[in-house]
Design an enzyme around this catalytic site. Sequence first.
Site, PDB file in Angstrom:
ATOM      1  N   ASP A  81       0.859  -1.194   0.000  1.00  0.00           N
ATOM      2  CA  ASP A  81       0.000   0.000   0.000  1.00  0.00           C
ATOM      3  C   ASP A  81       0.897   1.248   0.000  1.00  0.00           C
ATOM      4  O   ASP A  81       1.819   1.342   0.807  1.00  0.00           O
ATOM      5  CB  ASP A  81      -0.873  -0.057   1.263  1.00  0.00           C
ATOM      6  CG  ASP A  81      -1.917   1.044   1.348  1.00  0.00           C
ATOM      7  OD1 ASP A  81      -2.348   1.550   0.299  1.00  0.00           O
ATOM      8  OD2 ASP A  81      -2.314   1.380   2.499  1.00  0.00           O
ATOM      9  N   GLU A 133      -1.938   5.899  -8.192  1.00  0.00           N
ATOM     10  CA  GLU A 133      -2.882   6.912  -7.706  1.00  0.00           C
ATOM     11  C   GLU A 133      -2.730   8.194  -8.496  1.00  0.00           C
ATOM     12  O   GLU A 133      -1.623   8.651  -8.775  1.00  0.00           O
ATOM     13  CB  GLU A 133      -2.629   7.176  -6.218  1.00  0.00           C
ATOM     14  CG  GLU A 133      -3.561   8.222  -5.620  1.00  0.00           C
ATOM     15  CD  GLU A 133      -3.551   8.218  -4.087  1.00  0.00           C
ATOM     16  OE1 GLU A 133      -3.453   7.121  -3.487  1.00  0.00           O
ATOM     17  OE2 GLU A 133      -3.639   9.310  -3.501  1.00  0.00           O
ATOM     18  N   GLY A 208      -8.868   5.826   2.107  1.00  0.00           N
ATOM     19  CA  GLY A 208      -9.380   6.666   3.195  1.00  0.00           C
ATOM     20  C   GLY A 208     -10.806   6.367   3.592  1.00  0.00           C
ATOM     21  O   GLY A 208     -11.516   7.227   4.094  1.00  0.00           O
ATOM     22  N   ASP A 231      -8.123   1.239   7.188  1.00  0.00           N
ATOM     23  CA  ASP A 231      -7.073   1.093   8.191  1.00  0.00           C
ATOM     24  C   ASP A 231      -7.513   1.635   9.551  1.00  0.00           C
ATOM     25  O   ASP A 231      -7.544   0.899  10.547  1.00  0.00           O
ATOM     26  CB  ASP A 231      -5.794   1.806   7.720  1.00  0.00           C
ATOM     27  CG  ASP A 231      -4.673   1.688   8.744  1.00  0.00           C
ATOM     28  OD1 ASP A 231      -4.508   0.593   9.312  1.00  0.00           O
ATOM     29  OD2 ASP A 231      -3.979   2.682   8.986  1.00  0.00           O
TER      30      ASP A 231
HETATM   31  O1  TD4 Z   1      -4.061   3.422   2.273  1.00  0.00           O
HETATM   32  N1  TD4 Z   1      -4.747   3.442   3.412  1.00  0.00           N
HETATM   33  C1  TD4 Z   1      -4.085   2.997   4.648  1.00  0.00           C
HETATM   34  C2  TD4 Z   1      -3.025   3.999   5.040  1.00  0.00           C
HETATM   35  C3  TD4 Z   1      -2.239   3.471   6.238  1.00  0.00           C
HETATM   36  C4  TD4 Z   1      -1.121   4.406   6.687  1.00  0.00           C
HETATM   37  O2  TD4 Z   1      -0.228   3.589   7.385  1.00  0.00           O
HETATM   38  P1  TD4 Z   1       1.201   4.097   7.867  1.00  0.00           P
HETATM   39  O3  TD4 Z   1       0.933   4.832   9.172  1.00  0.00           O
HETATM   40  O4  TD4 Z   1       1.993   2.840   8.055  1.00  0.00           O
HETATM   41  O5  TD4 Z   1       1.784   4.985   6.790  1.00  0.00           O
HETATM   42  C5  TD4 Z   1      -6.050   3.920   3.401  1.00  0.00           C
HETATM   43  O6  TD4 Z   1      -6.488   4.442   2.374  1.00  0.00           O
HETATM   44  C6  TD4 Z   1      -6.927   3.751   4.632  1.00  0.00           C
HETATM   45  O7  TD4 Z   1      -7.510   4.969   5.042  1.00  0.00           O
HETATM   46  P2  TD4 Z   1      -8.318   5.028   6.463  1.00  0.00           P
HETATM   47  O8  TD4 Z   1      -9.137   6.279   6.403  1.00  0.00           O
HETATM   48  O9  TD4 Z   1      -9.150   3.793   6.518  1.00  0.00           O
HETATM   49  O10 TD4 Z   1      -7.298   5.039   7.540  1.00  0.00           O
HETATM   50 ZN    ZN Z   2      -4.361   5.128   1.190  1.00  0.00          ZN
HETATM   51 CA    CA Z   3     -10.749   8.069   6.565  1.00  0.00          CA
END
Ligand code: TD4
Ligand code: ZN
Ligand code: CA
Length: 283
Positions: A81, A133, A208, A231
């Site tokens: 990711d 992206e 997100g 996440d």
């Molecule tokens: O891509 N993600 C997850 C981003 C995770 C960031 O992790 P690090 O702290 O290790 O960099 C998303 O799009 C998830 O978004 P959300 O709003 O669900 O957190």
């Molecule tokens: Zn993301």
């Molecule tokens: Ca979010």
Amino acid sequence: MLVTGKEILDHAHKNGYAVGAFNVVNMEMLQAVVAAAEEEKAPVFVQTTEGALSYAGVEYLSVMVKKAAESVSVPVAFHLDHGGSFDTVMKCLRNGWSSVMIDGSHFALDENIALTAKVVEAAHACGVSVEAELGRLGGVEDNISVDEKDAMYTDPEEAKRFVAESGVDYLAIAIGTAHGKYKGIPKLDFDRLDTIKKDLNMPIVLHGASGVDAESIKKAISLGINKINIDTELRCAYTDKVREILSADPDVFDLRKIIGPARENVKAKVIEKIRLFGANGKA
Ligand code: TD4
Ligand code: ZN
Ligand code: CA
């Protein structure tokens, strides 16, 4: 069963549903995601950021996720990711990831295309599929002006050129979501999504998605979103339960009695998302 991201997302694109892509940083998160997917007979993405790679170690993650994927019957894509460089992508290609994201969204269009095309060439040579992206994910304000939207959100014309020239397999777009928690309720630009999906006719990714209301998620899926990243809501499911247990019993110190229930709470959240996305029963 470990499969490529493309195999999972081509099916979701053809059949009009979305697959959950869940970030993991340790064994308990991983077990929660894979157990939920198996129970729901749902394809799933297990994804790791560069932050997760440096926290847990590339080889530890690689061995753990491959073992977890092989131990279930549902299709599992092992995904990088927000890969930030060609080097990180190469590390993942050498260690068994089956899907990689290269995030060049902060670069100018031509640079983003060039970097993505380079990653596509290397990844496809290894039988691995690629996400990229275009556009920038928002801050959390509700009232973004039209001018600001045009500067940040994915431009449909640029998206056509980006996909044609980079050869990317699935595209993450910016339509008003943000990473992390929201202050208000985010308003998504559904018209923009509709235009982009009709133009591209390929799997589209929403980042997100924690904190986005269920109705907006359903509408986004009906307009062509096929991979949804979650996440923050999983982190909260884990840590809320840990906090609850520690404050209910200040004397508890058996880790299994603390993070075991946290794992169950994450699993329940993953099941809720899988059902919301319509991925249950699709494997
Ligand atoms: O891509 N993600 C997850 C981003 C995770 C960031 O992790 P690090 O702290 O290790 O960099 C998303 O799009 C998830 O978004 P959300 O709003 O669900 O957190
Ligand atoms: Zn993301
Ligand atoms: Ca979010």
